[in-house]
Design a protein around this motif. Structure first.
Motif, PDB file in Angstrom:
ATOM      1  N   GLY A 210       0.812  -1.211   0.000  1.00 60.38           N
ATOM      2  CA  GLY A 210       0.000   0.000   0.000  1.00 60.38           C
ATOM      3  C   GLY A 210       0.844   1.260   0.000  1.00 60.38           C
ATOM      4  O   GLY A 210       0.537   2.232  -0.707  1.00 60.38           O
ATOM      5  N   ILE A 211       1.921   1.262   0.780  1.00 57.07           N
ATOM      6  CA  ILE A 211       2.803   2.434   0.853  1.00 57.07           C
ATOM      7  C   ILE A 211       3.494   2.680  -0.484  1.00 57.07           C
ATOM      8  O   ILE A 211       3.536   3.809  -0.988  1.00 57.07           O
ATOM      9  CB  ILE A 211       3.838   2.244   1.974  1.00 57.07           C
ATOM     10  N   ILE A 212       4.043   1.616  -1.068  1.00 53.24           N
ATOM     11  CA  ILE A 212       4.724   1.759  -2.360  1.00 53.24           C
ATOM     12  C   ILE A 212       3.746   2.230  -3.436  1.00 53.24           C
ATOM     13  O   ILE A 212       4.058   3.120  -4.240  1.00 53.24           O
ATOM     14  CB  ILE A 212       5.383   0.425  -2.767  1.00 53.24           C
ATOM     15  N   SER A 213       2.559   1.652  -3.441  1.00 53.81           N
ATOM     16  CA  SER A 213       1.547   2.054  -4.422  1.00 53.81           C
ATOM     17  C   SER A 213       1.148   3.509  -4.227  1.00 53.81           C
ATOM     18  O   SER A 213       0.969   4.253  -5.202  1.00 53.81           O
ATOM     19  CB  SER A 213       0.312   1.155  -4.303  1.00 53.81           C
ATOM     20  N   ALA A 214       1.016   3.930  -2.972  1.00 50.75           N
ATOM     21  CA  ALA A 214       0.639   5.315  -2.685  1.00 50.75           C
ATOM     22  C   ALA A 214       1.698   6.289  -3.187  1.00 50.75           C
ATOM     23  O   ALA A 214       1.376   7.334  -3.770  1.00 50.75           O
ATOM     24  CB  ALA A 214       0.425   5.492  -1.185  1.00 50.75           C
ATOM     25  N   ILE A 215       2.960   5.944  -2.980  1.00 45.11           N
ATOM     26  CA  ILE A 215       4.049   6.820  -3.435  1.00 45.11           C
ATOM     27  C   ILE A 215       4.068   6.904  -4.958  1.00 45.11           C
ATOM     28  O   ILE A 215       4.171   7.995  -5.538  1.00 45.11           O
ATOM     29  CB  ILE A 215       5.399   6.311  -2.897  1.00 45.11           C
TER      30      ILE A 215
END
Length: 213
Positions: free
Chosen positions: A200-205
């Protein structure tokens, strides 16, 4: 669980294709149109979920209101049980925030990114992602603090908002709910949830750079 099953892969690929199509479509819209479309989409999804619940209850011949009341009673009982675990978790989060540990960690990450010569703007929004596994309220506070520091329309401010909705309160859920039902062996729960948070964090970035950079 065998992940690579035809049915599971079909669902995963199908949902991924829908999300990718939405991203491509939204990318072609003007900023004003994006706001209108996203607002309509979110409202429509909420209404759709509500209607699906009603239709499923009618199909199964379930008394929706009685089930809702029973669920509310169970929710109240659960809320009482989790209070001690909730207090302990909130105290630990407060200690982390006031001790400056997050500031040291963020500075270290930024220095490492600088060594690679990469853009460091995303690091300013990371505090929200780091505290989200521990507390949704704490992450919301970090998000507001980021917007106050860098501006609500800054890249860091927007990224923090995306990160707020891109991961879950992993350790909060484990400590509070597993503790409430006296489950000590969480097995693969922590690893699976942290992996989901990382995705989720990588996708958000990546999506924030795609839309806001």
């Amino acid at each position: 669980i065998k992940i690579f099953q035809p049915v599971i892969m079909a669902w995963v690929l199908g949902i991924s294709a829908v999300i990718a199509a939405l991203v491509v479509y939204i990318k072609t819209l003007e900023p004003e149109a994006v706001q209108v479309f996203s607002g309509s989409l979110s409202s429509g999804l909420i209404l759709l979920i509500f209607l699906l619940i009603i239709l499923a209850a009618l199909y199964k011949k379930i008394d929706v209101f009685s089930s809702f009341i029973d669920g509310a009673k169970g929710g109240f009982e659960t809320a009482v049980k989790i209070i001690p675990y909730l207090v302990g978790m909130l105290v630990a989060i407060s200690l982390l925030r006031t001790s400056g540990a997050f500031d040291v960690l963020i500075d270290g990450i930024k220095n490492l990114v600088l060594l690679t010569g990469s853009d460091t703007r995303w690091v300013d929004g990371i505090p929200t992602a780091l505290i989200k596994p521990f507390s949704g309220g704490g992450a919301r506070g970090m998000m507001v603090d980021t917007m106050n520091t860098y501006g609500p329309d800054s890249f860091a401010g927007r990224l923090s908002c995306v990160l707020q909705g891109s991961s879950d309160t992993t350790f909060y859920v484990i400590a509070v709910y597993f503790g409430a039902v006296s489950v000590k062996n969480t097995r693969y729960t922590v690893g699976a949830m942290l992996l989901a948070d990382l995705v989720g964090i990588i996708s958000a970035i990546l999506l924030s750079y795609l839309f806001f950079a």
